[in-house]
Write an enzyme that holds these catalytic residues in place. Structure first.
Site, short mmCIF file in Angstrom:
data_model
loop_
_atom_site.label_atom_id
_atom_site.label_comp_id
_atom_site.label_asym_id
_atom_site.label_seq_id
_atom_site.Cartn_x
_atom_site.Cartn_y
_atom_site.Cartn_z
N ASN A 72 0.84 -1.26 0.03
CA ASN A 72 0.01 0.13 0.16
C ASN A 72 0.95 1.32 0.14
O ASN A 72 1.89 1.36 0.73
CB ASN A 72 -1.17 0.04 1.33
CG ASN A 72 -1.85 1.23 1.18
OD1 ASN A 72 -2.68 1.16 0.37
ND2 ASN A 72 -1.83 2.15 2.01
N GLU A 73 0.77 2.32 -0.92
CA GLU A 73 1.42 3.44 -1.02
C GLU A 73 2.89 3.18 -0.78
O GLU A 73 3.42 3.73 0.30
CB GLU A 73 0.74 4.50 0.03
CG GLU A 73 -0.57 4.65 -0.71
CD GLU A 73 -1.25 6.03 0.28
OE1 GLU A 73 -0.73 6.25 1.27
OE2 GLU A 73 -2.06 6.88 -0.44
N GLU B 207 -8.43 5.55 -4.32
CA GLU B 207 -8.98 6.04 -3.05
C GLU B 207 -9.09 7.54 -3.10
O GLU B 207 -8.56 8.19 -4.16
CB GLU B 207 -7.75 6.00 -1.90
CG GLU B 207 -7.18 4.72 -1.39
CD GLU B 207 -6.27 4.72 -0.22
OE1 GLU B 207 -6.26 5.70 0.46
OE2 GLU B 207 -5.72 3.63 -0.03
N TRP C 128 -5.49 14.49 7.69
CA TRP C 128 -3.92 14.77 7.78
C TRP C 128 -3.60 16.04 7.08
O TRP C 128 -2.55 16.37 6.79
CB TRP C 128 -3.15 13.53 7.18
CG TRP C 128 -3.73 13.06 5.88
CD1 TRP C 128 -4.80 11.90 5.87
CD2 TRP C 128 -3.33 13.45 4.51
NE1 TRP C 128 -4.96 11.78 4.19
CE2 TRP C 128 -4.01 12.62 3.76
CE3 TRP C 128 -2.74 14.64 4.12
CZ2 TRP C 128 -4.04 12.80 2.20
CZ3 TRP C 128 -2.45 14.72 2.73
CH2 TRP C 128 -3.21 13.99 1.79
C1 GLA Z 1 -3.66 6.48 2.23
C2 GLA Z 1 -3.78 4.87 2.64
C3 GLA Z 1 -4.85 4.62 3.37
C4 GLA Z 1 -5.54 5.86 4.51
C5 GLA Z 1 -5.62 7.20 3.69
C6 GLA Z 1 -5.77 8.15 4.58
O1 GLA Z 1 -4.10 6.67 0.91
O2 GLA Z 1 -3.45 4.30 1.55
O3 GLA Z 1 -4.73 3.54 4.09
O4 GLA Z 1 -4.26 6.04 5.45
O5 GLA Z 1 -4.28 7.35 2.94
O6 GLA Z 1 -6.11 9.36 3.77
#
Ligand code: GLA
Ligand code: ZN
Length: 702
Positions: free
Chosen positions: A155-156, A315, A323
């Protein structure tokens, strides 16, 4: 034209979300309610397992996948497909205790403790062994599941690791890059300066906080290595997945213009590009239209990595994040607008983080479809359900693509080299902002614009803008020259072609590597202005534009001068030039000219090239997607007032059902998607049958 539908089994656009049932396993009532509400919101896909390592493997070697399979079955029976993540974005505590060497080391040399996420060393064999075992088991469990449509690697991904293993791998990488010849590296990095000559590859360390950072070639190579190493990690996961579940495509979610990874390069390891979009809508700096313009650029960057196929919005938030410096709610209607913008820009999905707010921990106040209130009658839920309805109406758009006639070149190594350039002004480099601004100029003129790597094929474009292309990778100059010779119009700006791929200056005049001949100009000096300083670009018809920040003093050998500087000791010398070569033109803009001035140049190029321009009123964004089911014109109103736009073509608005002719009327934050009567695409109703009934599962991936 072929159908570019990614997931024929879904039979339309994806409306999805991250779903974390592992946080609610003790609440079967809630899990049941989730499914009911997902159906109500028109959710047809979820991303599962993003942070599920501890749920799959609570103790080393003890595996639990039943809950996942139960969820996937249940979701599938209710029409909800699964994007399945590999859970390597975060690690369980037992793993960090057993293998502390797998935790990341920071630039200052300190090793992290357990916690947070993205906290592992991508090189660590211990980490890879644990990940491999889990991923292989996970993939076996879900192999052949009809609900599984896509793998989502980790993820990311991001960050850097300075551990001894990564440092050693960096040295190996350099050995390969410089043919194991330390003298070659010394020359490329100009290490004789300050007596920093290396005698052996083993003497090289990355740019640590308390170490060497004065060698531009080293700094750049470290960034490129970090990105390459992450690519190597992606390939590691990808190969595991491909072995167990061949045919299931793979993605990972990108983060806008994330600084430490070269997404254009990493995307080569993926079947489809996906990204997470979290703009700060309604901020106090700019209008919503301006924010949206930035998002359109971001979408274009994603689309540009795999042109000719849709990308995925993996997303977004239906309401707010937790944040930003100030976490403002999306105003009513803006969620619909931002979702439609993603589709307009080429996404075949609208997905959220996340389905249901967690009760505790860091994201307990992050927006979600279902709030702590737990009901389906909230404003946010209603707006999400409305998007679900609209996406159903847009089914025919699925698998269509945008056809851009202009491109802005954007390059990660160039970004890094410009940021690290030891000179000019601290605040005035602004490479990313300048690229965004060029994109916005072209959009305002009414031409669809891609954002692509300088190494992408350029033949399809009538105009290519190359802002601040300071670093030229091998082959770039040759490609640009061929593009112009072949009839293209290339607009390059100041700071072009100063260094090669190791950040070593070209000798014999900038732009280097043969571009000096292409433009017929050479930049002899570059002047940095203080923020309050101004100069002017004065065109031969007297029209003037403001100049800020950076001005090059040109030597013109073989080009027409179209504008000259208005002020300072270089007043009267050329600032905009053009050289015709064959059917093409090479334009050079030697200073940071205000947008209107750049628009004048771009308009001239596009008109001469015979490109049809479709400018829209201020605040309206237009895109056209074309596919086997028709041509679709998206009109987006980014203002809170009703607007009218000239219709590019008459046709039916898929959202409202209304037949439109010359004018498109838009509500505040409203949108229309006109099925344009242009290319005689099949009638929508008929074309829709073409989705999945043939048992077609393959999709279109590259
Ligand atoms: C990212 C992550 C998610 C979540 C979002 C919050 O995109 O992939 O798991 O933490 O940020 O904005
Ligand atoms: Zn490491």
């Amino acid at each position: 034209m072929t159908d570019k539908t990614l997931f024929p089994q879904i039979g339309g656009l994806i409306h999805g979300c991250d779903y974390n049932p592992e946080q609610w396993l003790d609440r079967p009532d809630i899990l049941k309610e989730d499914i009911r509400m997902m159906r109500k919101a028109g959710i047809n896909c979820v991303t599962l397992g993003v942070f599920s390592w501890a749920a799959y493997e609570p103790r080393q070697g003890e595996f639990h996948f039943d809950w996942l399979l139960r969820e996937m079955d249940e979701l599938y029976e209710n029409g909800v497909y699964t994007v399945l993540a590999t859970p390597t974005g975060a690690r369980p505590a037992w793993l960090d205790r057993a293998y502390p060497e797998a935790m990341r080391v920071n630039r200052d040399g300190s090793r992290n403790l357990h916690g947070l996420r993205h906290n592992h060393c991508p090189t660590s064999p211990a980490f890879r062994e644990r990940a491999e075992e889990l991923i292989r088991r996970l993939a076996k469990e879900v192999r052949g599941h009809p609900g599984l449509i896509l793998w989502h690697i980790s993820n990311e991904l991001g960050g850097e690791c300075f551990c001894p293993l990564c440092r050693e791998k960096f040295r190996e990488y350099l050995r390969r890059r410089f043919d194991n010849d330390i003298e070659k590296l010394n020359r490329a990095w100009w290490t004789a300066f300050w007596s920093h000559t290396y005698g052996d590859f083993d003497e090289i360390d990355p740019p640590m906080a308390h170490g060497e950072s004065s060698i531009m070639g080293l700094n750049l190579a470290w960034r490129e290595f970090t990105s390459w190493n992450m690519g190597e990690y992606i390939r590691f996961e990808r190969e595991l997945l491909n072995r167990v579940t061949p045919g299931v495509p793979v993605t990972t979610n990108f983060m806008r213009l994330y600084g430490t990874l070269d997404y254009q390069d990493l995307s080569k390891n993926l079947d489809v590009v996906s990204w997470d979009s979290y703009p700060d809508y309604h901020n106090d700096r700019e209008t919503l239209a301006r924010t949206a313009e930035g998002v359109a650029f971001d979408h274009a960057v994603m689309r540009g990595m795999k042109r000719d196929m849709p990308f995925l919005l993996m997303e977004s938030t239906p309401s707010l994040v937790n944040w930003h410096s100030c976490n403002k709610l999306k105003r009513p209607g803006v969620h619909r607008l931002s979702s439609l913008q993603a589709v307009a820009c080429g996404a075949d999905s609208v997905q959220y983080f996340q389905w249901r707010k967690g009760r505790g921990s860091y994201e307990q106040y992050h927006g979600a479809v279902v709030d702590h209130l737990g009901t389906d009658d909230t404003r946010v839920f209603r707006e999400v359900a409305e998007v679900g309805e609209l996406l159903k109406k847009l089914r025919p758009v699925t698998g269509s693509v945008l056809e851009a006639r202009a491109a802005v070149l954007f390059d990660w190594s160039n970004r890094w080299a410009v940021a690290d350039l030891p000179g000019l002004g601290k605040e005035c480099k602004k490479y990313e902002d300048v690229c965004r601004a060029q994109y916005a100029c072209l959009r305002r003129l009414g031409v669809e614009t891609d954002v692509v790597s300088p190494l992408a094929g350029l033949d399809r474009y009538a105009l290519v803008a190359a802002p601040m292309l300071y670093l030229l990778k091998p082959g770039t100059a040759r490609r640009l020259t061929e593009y112009v010779r072949g009839g293209g119009r290339l607009v390059m700006t100041y700071l072009a072609g100063y260094v090669d791929e190791t950040a070593l200056c070209f000798l014999g005049g900038f732009p280097g590597d043969g571009l000096r001949e292409l433009f017929g100009v050479c930049s002899e000096e570059i002047d940095t202005l203080y923020p309050s300083d101004r100069n002017r670009a004065v065109f031969s018809d007297g029209e003037e534009f403001e100049i800020r920040d950076l001005c090059e003093v040109l030597r013109v050998s073989d080009a027409e001068t179209l504008a000259v500087y208005g002020d300072d000791f270089y007043a009267g010398t050329p600032v905009v030039t053009r050289k015709r070569t064959g059917r093409g033109e090479a334009w050079y803009a030697a200073a940071r000219i205000e947008d209107r001035g750049m628009e004048r140049i771009y308009r001239r190029c596009l008109e001469d090239a015979g490109v049809e321009l479709r400018p829209m009123p201020e605040g309206i964004e237009y895109h056209q997607r074309r596919g086997v089911r028709g041509t679709f014109g998206f009109y987006l109103n980014h203002t809170d007032a009703p607007q009218q736009a000239p219709a590019v073509s008459g046709g039916r608005d898929l959202l409202s059902g209304a037949e439109l002719q010359d004018t498109v009327r838009l509500e505040p934050y409203g949108a229309a998607v006109v099925e344009e009567n242009l290319n005689g695409g099949e009638p929508v109703e008929k074309a829709l049958t073409g989705f999945s009934d043939k048992g077609e599962r393959a999709g279109n991936f590259r």
